[in-house]
Design a protein around this motif. Structure first.
Motif, PDB file in Angstrom:
ATOM      1  N   ARG A 169      -1.727 -26.926 -13.044  1.00 49.76           N
ATOM      2  CA  ARG A 169      -2.198 -26.594 -11.553  1.00 49.76           C
ATOM      3  C   ARG A 169      -2.022 -25.414 -10.713  1.00 49.76           C
ATOM      4  N   MET A 170      -2.171 -24.609 -11.489  1.00 46.88           N
ATOM      5  CA  MET A 170      -2.139 -23.266 -11.508  1.00 46.88           C
ATOM      6  C   MET A 170      -3.108 -22.859 -11.013  1.00 46.88           C
ATOM      7  N   VAL A 171      -3.218 -21.803  -9.554  1.00 42.86           N
ATOM      8  CA  VAL A 171      -5.045 -21.121  -9.132  1.00 42.86           C
ATOM      9  C   VAL A 171      -4.256 -20.034  -8.524  1.00 42.86           C
ATOM     10  N   ASP A 172      -4.417 -18.882  -9.373  1.00 45.65           N
ATOM     11  CA  ASP A 172      -4.263 -17.268  -8.906  1.00 45.65           C
ATOM     12  C   ASP A 172      -4.938 -16.659  -8.143  1.00 45.65           C
ATOM     13  N   THR A 173      -4.856 -16.071  -7.432  1.00 44.00           N
ATOM     14  CA  THR A 173      -5.698 -15.591  -6.192  1.00 44.00           C
ATOM     15  C   THR A 173      -5.718 -14.271  -6.257  1.00 44.00           C
ATOM     16  N   VAL A 174      -4.829 -13.448  -7.477  1.00 49.10           N
ATOM     17  CA  VAL A 174      -5.165 -13.075  -8.065  1.00 49.10           C
ATOM     18  C   VAL A 174      -6.368 -12.090  -9.077  1.00 49.10           C
ATOM     19  N   ALA A 175      -6.225 -13.300 -10.083  1.00 44.69           N
ATOM     20  CA  ALA A 175      -7.639 -13.243 -11.056  1.00 44.69           C
ATOM     21  C   ALA A 175      -8.606 -13.599 -10.251  1.00 44.69           C
ATOM     22  N   LEU A 176      -8.517 -14.533  -8.468  1.00 42.00           N
ATOM     23  CA  LEU A 176      -9.877 -15.080  -8.499  1.00 42.00           C
ATOM     24  C   LEU A 176     -10.345 -13.639  -7.549  1.00 42.00           C
ATOM     25  N   ALA A 177      -9.275 -12.548  -6.790  1.00 46.40           N
ATOM     26  CA  ALA A 177      -9.847 -10.790  -6.448  1.00 46.40           C
ATOM     27  C   ALA A 177     -10.030 -10.314  -7.380  1.00 46.40           C
ATOM     28  N   ARG A 178      -9.819 -10.591  -8.956  1.00 45.10           N
ATOM     29  CA  ARG A 178     -10.647  -9.116  -9.480  1.00 45.10           C
ATOM     30  C   ARG A 178     -11.459  -9.860 -10.051  1.00 45.10           C
ATOM     31  N   LYS A 179     -12.299 -11.455  -9.887  1.00 46.41           N
ATOM     32  CA  LYS A 179     -13.358 -11.553 -10.236  1.00 46.41           C
ATOM     33  C   LYS A 179     -14.769 -11.442  -9.261  1.00 46.41           C
ATOM     34  N   LYS A 180     -14.065 -11.266  -8.238  1.00 46.41           N
ATOM     35  CA  LYS A 180     -14.557 -11.183  -6.722  1.00 46.41           C
ATOM     36  C   LYS A 180     -14.886  -9.921  -6.039  1.00 46.41           C
ATOM     37  N   HIS A 181     -13.575  -9.316  -6.496  1.00 42.89           N
ATOM     38  CA  HIS A 181     -13.981  -7.518  -6.331  1.00 42.89           C
ATOM     39  C   HIS A 181     -13.301  -6.768  -7.176  1.00 42.89           C
ATOM     40  N   PRO A 182     -13.864  -6.842  -8.806  1.00 41.97           N
ATOM     41  CA  PRO A 182     -13.890  -5.955  -9.528  1.00 41.97           C
ATOM     42  C   PRO A 182     -13.605  -4.922  -8.934  1.00 41.97           C
ATOM     43  N   GLY A 183     -12.246  -4.184 -10.001  1.00 38.54           N
ATOM     44  CA  GLY A 183     -11.809  -2.336  -9.911  1.00 38.54           C
ATOM     45  C   GLY A 183     -11.409  -2.284  -8.571  1.00 38.54           C
ATOM     46  N   ALA A 184     -11.220  -3.207  -7.517  1.00 37.37           N
ATOM     47  CA  ALA A 184     -10.631  -2.643  -5.851  1.00 37.37           C
ATOM     48  C   ALA A 184      -9.751  -3.241  -6.400  1.00 37.37           C
ATOM     49  N   LYS A 185      -8.353  -2.731  -5.407  1.00 37.41           N
ATOM     50  CA  LYS A 185      -7.405  -2.927  -4.897  1.00 37.41           C
ATOM     51  C   LYS A 185      -7.282  -4.147  -4.892  1.00 37.41           C
ATOM     52  N   ASN A 186      -6.744  -5.263  -5.806  1.00 36.21           N
ATOM     53  CA  ASN A 186      -6.359  -7.100  -5.571  1.00 36.21           C
ATOM     54  C   ASN A 186      -4.597  -7.163  -4.747  1.00 36.21           C
ATOM     55  N   SER A 187      -4.412  -6.530  -3.956  1.00 39.49           N
ATOM     56  CA  SER A 187      -2.503  -6.800  -3.442  1.00 39.49           C
ATOM     57  C   SER A 187      -2.966  -7.728  -2.172  1.00 39.49           C
ATOM     58  N   LEU A 188      -1.929  -8.263  -1.604  1.00 42.31           N
ATOM     59  CA  LEU A 188      -2.022  -8.648  -0.462  1.00 42.31           C
ATOM     60  C   LEU A 188      -2.408  -8.308   0.832  1.00 42.31           C
ATOM     61  N   ASP A 189      -1.546  -7.224   0.764  1.00 44.90           N
ATOM     62  CA  ASP A 189      -1.899  -6.296   1.889  1.00 44.90           C
ATOM     63  C   ASP A 189      -3.358  -5.980   1.939  1.00 44.90           C
ATOM     64  N   ALA A 190      -3.594  -5.461   0.658  1.00 47.32           N
ATOM     65  CA  ALA A 190      -5.016  -4.353   0.237  1.00 47.32           C
ATOM     66  C   ALA A 190      -6.375  -5.730   0.658  1.00 47.32           C
ATOM     67  N   LEU A 191      -5.757  -7.126   0.502  1.00 48.45           N
ATOM     68  CA  LEU A 191      -7.275  -8.560   0.143  1.00 48.45           C
ATOM     69  C   LEU A 191      -7.094  -8.786   2.300  1.00 48.45           C
ATOM     70  N   CYS A 192      -5.694  -8.649   3.363  1.00 49.28           N
ATOM     71  CA  CYS A 192      -6.067  -8.817   4.478  1.00 49.28           C
ATOM     72  C   CYS A 192      -6.338  -8.125   4.708  1.00 49.28           C
ATOM     73  N   THR A 193      -6.626  -6.457   4.656  1.00 49.66           N
ATOM     74  CA  THR A 193      -7.514  -5.591   5.345  1.00 49.66           C
ATOM     75  C   THR A 193      -8.578  -6.149   5.087  1.00 49.66           C
ATOM     76  N   ARG A 194      -8.986  -5.909   3.858  1.00 52.98           N
ATOM     77  CA  ARG A 194     -10.273  -6.427   3.560  1.00 52.98           C
ATOM     78  C   ARG A 194     -11.617  -7.553   4.229  1.00 52.98           C
TER      79      ARG A 194
END
Length: 231
Positions: free
Chosen positions: A114-139
């Protein structure tokens, strides 16, 4: 589809070494839209609060000492979670603490299926970019100015917005464009269907040069000195 976005706060990093979950915040979404239903609770960890952890979330041992133990809120929490997919940022961490608390009271663990990991989703969508919650909010232009310290419900609310963006966004611009196109098309149809006054049909006019015009043009060309086309 119903999904639960959730976040936890803890006394440390490792539930197997005695760290405990002290807060959980959950947001209900249906079809990627927040319904307004939430679940939020603090828990008495029955232990001290390390200063490093308190600096992150601001929850002191004295504050948590007055809160119920996890066992007292487990039924209400599990009822809210239901059998929906559970979305978290670095989800393995949150699942580890949640399942550790369930294990401590003799309840079945929540399946990792049942687990959905948004870190994994972020790494796939934005490879090499910062994927912390703060960084994604900024993006994604998500306002987090009110996030002075970590808080489970606040972080879940921010993550819900990030999750929508990671999974395609709301595409508001496209929706408006579609509405505009329909409106314009309707207007065009409306104009074309409006009766126009009848006018006489004119025969097509000739657009070729006459022999006289061609002759004058040749004379003009011949009078140009040092013409580039004659070189």
């Amino acid at each position: 589809m119903r999904e639960i976005i959730f976040d936890t706060e803890t006394t440390g990093l490792d539930p197997k070494s005695g760290d405990r979950m002290v807060e959980i915040g959950c947001i209900e979404m249906v079809g990627r839209v927040e319904t307004g239903r939430t679940f939020h609770a603090y828990f008495n960890p029955e232990r001290d609060m390390p200063m490093e952890a308190e600096r992150v979330h601001g929850l002191s041992a004295a504050f948590l000492a007055t809160k119920p133990r996890f066992a007292e809120s487990a039924d209400e929490l599990l009822a809210f979670l239901g059998d929906s997919p559970l979305v978290a940022h670095n989800a393995g961490f949150d699942f580890g603490f949640l399942n550790n608390e369930l294990e401590r009271i003799g309840r079945a663990a929540i399946s990792l299926d049942r687990m959905v990991d948004t870190v994994a989703l972020a790494r796939k969508k934005h490879p090499g970019a910062k994927n912390s919650l703060d960084a994604l909010c900024t993006r994604y232009g998500i306002d987090r100015s009110h996030r002075v310290k970590h808080g489970a419900l606040l972080d879940a609310e921010l993550l819900a917005q990030v999750y929508v963006e990671l999974t395609g966004g709301r595409q508001i611009g496209l929706e408006l464009a579609a509405v505009h196109s329909v409106t314009v098309a309707a207007a065009v149809v409306s104009v074309s269907e409006t009766s126009a006054p009848s006018r006489p049909v004119r025969p097509p006019r000739p657009h070729t040069a006459s022999a006289e015009e061609l002759g004058r043009h040749s004379e003009f060309i011949a009078g140009i000195d040092n013409a580039i086309w004659a070189r």
